[in-house]
Motif scaffolding. Structure first.
Motif, PDB file in Angstrom:
ATOM      1  N   LEU A  19     -53.387  58.165 -53.342  1.00 46.72           N
ATOM      2  CA  LEU A  19     -52.996  59.523 -53.710  1.00 46.72           C
ATOM      3  C   LEU A  19     -51.852  59.492 -54.718  1.00 46.72           C
ATOM      4  N   THR A  20     -50.894  58.618 -54.508  1.00 45.27           N
ATOM      5  CA  THR A  20     -49.752  58.520 -55.414  1.00 45.27           C
ATOM      6  C   THR A  20     -50.200  58.163 -56.830  1.00 45.27           C
ATOM      7  N   ILE A  21     -51.091  57.175 -56.949  1.00 49.55           N
ATOM      8  CA  ILE A  21     -51.584  56.775 -58.270  1.00 49.55           C
ATOM      9  C   ILE A  21     -52.434  57.880 -58.875  1.00 49.55           C
ATOM     10  N   ALA A  22     -53.315  58.485 -58.081  1.00 51.58           N
ATOM     11  CA  ALA A  22     -54.216  59.522 -58.587  1.00 51.58           C
ATOM     12  C   ALA A  22     -53.468  60.737 -59.124  1.00 51.58           C
ATOM     13  N   GLN A  23     -52.251  60.952 -58.680  1.00 55.90           N
ATOM     14  CA  GLN A  23     -51.468  62.093 -59.137  1.00 55.90           C
ATOM     15  C   GLN A  23     -50.659  61.793 -60.398  1.00 55.90           C
TER      16      GLN A  23
END
Length: 56
Positions: A19-23
């Motif tokens: 989630l952190t990377i995707a954001q």
């Protein structure tokens, strides 16, 4: 009435993400599919597929 262009894109992760990377993106017309301006490690994960646009 107004007019404009609608841009849409779907990017596939080519390796495991989080989630952190995707954001890690901004909305950017010169980005992937004319929609996503990925940055940091997200640039190397998504596949840069073409987007579509619709003039309304």
């Amino acid at each position: 009435m107004g007019h404009g262009t609608v841009y849409a894109s779907y990017q596939h992760a080519m390796s495991t993400s989080s989630l952190t990377i995707a954001q890690k993106f901004n909305i950017d017309i010169i980005g992937y599919g004319n929609v996503f301006g990925f940055y940091d490690e997200a640039e190397d994960i998504y596949d840069a597929m073409n987007g579509v646009n619709l003039v309304v």
